[in-house]
Design an enzyme around this catalytic site. Structure first.
Site, mmCIF file in Angstrom:
data_model
loop_
_atom_site.group_PDB
_atom_site.id
_atom_site.type_symbol
_atom_site.label_atom_id
_atom_site.label_comp_id
_atom_site.label_asym_id
_atom_site.label_seq_id
_atom_site.Cartn_x
_atom_site.Cartn_y
_atom_site.Cartn_z
ATOM 1 N N CYS A 33 11.177 33.958 -81.691
ATOM 2 C CA CYS A 33 10.760 34.936 -80.674
ATOM 3 C C CYS A 33 10.676 36.347 -81.234
ATOM 4 C CB CYS A 33 11.703 34.894 -79.477
ATOM 5 S SG CYS A 33 11.313 33.531 -78.376
ATOM 6 N N ASP A 79 -1.339 37.698 -66.771
ATOM 7 C CA ASP A 79 -2.033 36.564 -67.385
ATOM 8 C C ASP A 79 -2.924 37.016 -68.555
ATOM 9 O OD1 ASP A 79 -2.686 33.812 -67.553
ATOM 10 O OD2 ASP A 79 -4.596 34.226 -66.550
ATOM 11 N N GLU A 126 9.991 29.681 -69.084
ATOM 12 C CA GLU A 126 9.256 30.111 -70.277
ATOM 13 C C GLU A 126 8.774 28.884 -71.051
ATOM 14 O OE1 GLU A 126 10.438 33.776 -72.965
ATOM 15 O OE2 GLU A 126 11.240 31.927 -73.805
HETATM 16 NI NI NI Z 1 9.220 33.885 -76.458
#
Ligand code: NI
Length: 137
Positions: A33, A79, A126
């Site tokens: 990440c 989005d 997520e």
């Molecule tokens: Ni992520």
């Protein structure tokens, strides 16, 4: 009291990176990440409202109106965007799932009141395996 949930979806890019840490520490804490060139997720957003059933409609809220509200206020703005760079109301926010859920809750709560009902919870996934829920406190 009855609870009604609407699911919506958006795709967005982000990265998790603490500027005050070394690249190595960011890599250790955030793993993939922290990738400097961003990465994306297919987010699933669940918006739960609570209220009583309107005897004339049988609804707590008209889901057509709730869906339109979530799209206008959230999905259209997130989005295919970069959450760190493109979204004015995410500026300065570490775009963890937790923080994105909190921002969405705070943005939707007053608007949902205008529809005549109350926001109960935001659930934001997520990935298939990682979801957070926020109830406003
Ligand atoms: Ni992520």
């Amino acid at each position: 009291m009855i609870y009604v949930t609407r699911r919506e979806h958006f795709n967005a890019a982000h990265k998790l990176y603490n500027e005050s840490w070394s690249p190595e520490k960011n890599e250790t804490v955030f793993g993939k990440c922290a990738n400097p060139n961003w990465h994306g997720h297919n987010y699933e957003l669940f918006v739960t409202v609570k209220g009583s059933v309107n005897p004339q409609t049988g609804f707590v809220v008209n889901l057509k109106d709730l869906s339109a509200l979530i799209r206008t206020e959230i999905c259209d703005k997130l989005d295919h965007k970069n959450l760190n760079l493109d979204v004015d109301f995410m500026q300065g926010v570490m775009t963890s799932t937790e923080n994105v859920a909190i921002v969405i809750f705070n943005k939707l709560a007053p608007k949902i009141k205008e529809l005549g009902t109350n926001l109960h919870a935001i659930k934001l996934c997520e990935t298939e395996n990682n979801c957070v829920e926020y109830f406003g406190e």
